[in-house]
Design an enzyme around this catalytic site. Structure first.
Site, PDB file in Angstrom:
ATOM      1  CD  GLU A   1      28.070  50.766 -23.542  1.00 29.78           C
ATOM      2  OE1 GLU A   1      28.200  50.839 -24.558  1.00 29.78           O
ATOM      3  OE2 GLU A   1      27.383  51.285 -22.506  1.00 29.78           O
TER       4      GLU A   1
ATOM      5  CE  LYS B   1      19.632  51.962 -38.077  1.00 27.97           C
ATOM      6  NZ  LYS B   1      20.582  51.440 -36.910  1.00 27.97           N
TER       7      LYS B   1
ATOM      8  NE  ARG C   1      27.205  55.306 -21.827  1.00 30.58           N
ATOM      9  CZ  ARG C   1      26.226  55.124 -22.267  1.00 30.58           C
ATOM     10  NH1 ARG C   1      25.899  54.550 -23.563  1.00 30.58           N
ATOM     11  NH2 ARG C   1      25.181  55.852 -21.943  1.00 30.58           N
TER      12      ARG C   1
END
Length: 620
Positions: free
Chosen positions: A364, A279, A392
């Site tokens: 979640e 990254k 969600r």
């Protein structure tokens, strides 16, 4: 420049393979320079440059389809499909989105924004392809972080039964593999992904099957082979599910990536390609501080330092500070985040109370039911989550928390308009979907002090309670108004007659502006800080109905199911002699752009509200 040769999809195939490395460097320079001006997702895109190049070299777009999980890593994809000019208006109102958009390009095969959806969507596209007799390639690109979401495994479980080609690329920018294991893995991977090996292996299996004891022998060979693979080859989880595993592959070696993608295209089943990337690759500040450059504000290229200095605390900072203090006072308070300790402000809590902090990954649904279990066990869980991500877990809120009336606190960050991330991230539905659930209680603070007071109230509350607050700088106005938080009670700011403004949370500031404008026009006006969206303050509404002809509700939420609708219903059911004007977001998705501009466009800024009031009074 090599980039000048790329004007549309597939133009990259005209680039000499010797120049792939130089092209990757140009792309990284382009992204750093553009995002330093507009802001955006930098780290993830710098890490996926060669992977994106390889996909575009191995596939034919738009016939072949790429589904980007979350989609924030799709900038190079946009660049390679002729949208270079769009980076001038990246994430600006009316400009190019920071996520894949089907309406933006035929090369964007599926709109994304939230995590763990790409494999499910890809599997759907595979079935659609096969049922229509087509033969193009479908590739889902998913990060290792998104694999912490249960939906990804539900899709993998389904994909394992495929007898047709489907490629899943695991873009892993966090996993490290030791030198010894890595060396053996690379050696065996080179054998397994070669055409000769696959052809010989399949030929041997077919020949043995045709003998008298063929199937038992083949099964025995596979068991012996898999015992060795369990020792030396990563990815056996996928292999055991029935998904061919290829990798790990160097995610910054374009030619190796092209080769393994082409090999995966030959398979008649689901294939997982495990790609290792870094990254922030190629830009030292992003490599050293990947979290800071996940979603970067405009910055100085030389140093990576944000151009705009932070002058005041934002709401997340206030929440973070109060959580630390509450954690000191009550050792039953625990904190939960779904892979966002920095974004939600729980990083400090995690350092102070590591045993009472839980990062569950991008999950979640699990976070909410886990919190329900903690509450049932006698603790006081605080779930810190962005508004658009909490939706969600709707079923878990209803079924696991609210039916049992468990004391779980939902600290809902990024409630309301968030701006540049657009439709998938605007937090404009939480008041509606939470208000529909019995036993749920909802608050919204007008300023930073009230956020502090409401959080203290929430952690002591005996039942499910949500506290929603916006993104950005915490409002420090109305500091002189700090009445104690009382259950279901609003707060009177200014009381007169005729027109009453009932504002929710962030809209109290706008309400103050509207109040000031009406006073300048010689109007009598009342301003009320609603505080509670559920339950609404029925006593206050009855009181106002005696001295006012118009109640104006103001909220940064869609109108359907929101605060204004609840007030109007109460007024109608009680037969109160007062009109209700609901100022809310229309029943539509709100695209990306500057928040203040978006407020003007959807009609919840001061001028738009004043116009609506005058229209309601018959003065326009």
């Amino acid at each position: 420049m090599l980039l000048d040769q790329i004007q549309k999809e597939n133009d990259i195939k005209n680039i000499n393979p010797r120049d792939y490395q130089a092209l990757a460097a140009e792309i990284r320079d382009f992204l750093v320079n553009k995002i330093s001006v507009t802001g955006g997702h930098l780290g993830s895109n710098l890490g996926a440059v060669e992977l994106t190049m390889a996909l575009h070299l191995a596939l034919n777009l738009p016939e072949d389809k790429i589904i980007w999980d979350v989609g924030h890593q799709s900038y190079t994809h946009k660049l390679l499909t002729g949208r270079r000019e769009g980076f001038e208006t990246l994430r600006k109102y009316g400009g190019m989105s920071g996520f894949p958009k089907r309406k933006e390009s035929d090369c964007d095969s599926f709109d994304t924004g939230h995590s763990s959806t790409s494999i499910s969507a890809g599997l759907g596209l595979v079935k659609a392809r096969d049922l229509q007799g087509e033969n193009h390639t479908i590739v889902s690109v998913i990060g290792d972080g998104s694999l912490t979401g249960g939906m990804a495994y539900e899709a993998l479980n389904n994909a394992a039964r495929l007898e047709t080609n489907f490629i899943i690329i695991l873009n892993d920018n966090n996993m490290s593999i030791s030198e010894n294991v890595g060396g053996v893995s690379k050696y065996l991977n080179n054998i397994r992904t070669s055409n000769a090996y696959l052809d010989v292996k399949d030929g041997i299996y077919d020949a043995i099957r045709n003998t008298k004891y063929g199937e038992p022998v083949v099964a025995g060979i596979r068991r012996a082979k898999n015992s060795l693979k369990q020792l030396v080859i990563p990815g056996m989880l996928f292999e055991d599910m029935g998904i061919t595993y290829l990798g790990p592959v160097d995610g910054h070696d374009t030619n190796s990536l092209i080769r393994v993608i082409n090999e995966a295209k030959r398979r008649k089943n689901a294939v997982m390609i495990h790609v290792l990337t870094k990254k922030g690759k190629g830009y030292a500040p992003a490599e050293n501080h990947p979290a800071r450059f996940h979603g970067a504000e405009p910055f100085d290229v030389a140093t990576g330092v944000p151009l705009k200095k932070k002058m005041k605390a934002n709401y997340t900072d206030i929440f973070s500070t109060v959580m630390i203090k509450q954690g000191q006072r009550n050792d039953k308070i625990v904190a939960i985040t779904a892979a966002m300790p920095d974004g939600t402000g729980l990083k400090r809590f995690s350092h102070a109370y590591p045993d009472r902090f839980f990062d569950v990954g991008i999950a979640e649904q699990h976070a909410v039911t886990f919190a329900a279990g903690l509450a049932a066990g006698g603790l006081r869980p605080v779930v810190a989550v962005y508004s658009s991500f909490l939706q969600r877990a709707y079923d878990q809120i209803l079924h696991d928390v609210c039916i049992q009336n468990l004391p779980v606190v939902f600290a809902i960050d990024r409630a309301g308009l968030v701006g540049s991330d657009g439709e998938t991230h605007q937090g404009i539905f939480d008041l509606s979907y939470l208000s529909s659930i019995p036993n749920m209680h909802i608050m919204a603070p007008k300023n930073k002090w009230e956020l502090s007071d409401m959080l203290k109230f929430a952690v002591a509350f005996q039942g499910p309670i949500a506290l929603r607050y916006p993104r950005g700088e915490a409002y420090d106005g109305l500091s002189g108004f700090r009445a104690p938080i009382e259950y279901g009670r609003s707060e009177m700011i200014y009381e007169e007659k005729d027109i009453a403004l009932l504002a929710v949370g962030s809209m109290v500031k706008t309400g103050e502006e509207v109040y000031g404008s009406l006073k300048k026009q010689g109007r009598f006006c009342t301003l009320v800080n609603a505080r509670f969206v559920k339950p609404i303050d029925e006593e206050m509404i009855r009181r106002l109905s005696h001295t006012h002809s118009l109640l104006v509700t103001m909220e940064e939420n869609v109108e359907s199911g929101g605060f204004g609708e609840r007030v109007r219903t109460f007024v109608d059911e009680c037969g109160l002699k007062v009109r209700v004007l609901s100022i809310a977001i229309p029943d539509e998705y709100v695209e990306h752009g500057n928040v203040e501009l978006l407020k003007q466009e959807i009609g919840i800024d001061r001028e738009s509200i004043l116009k609506r009031i005058h229209e309601e009074l018959g003065e326009i």
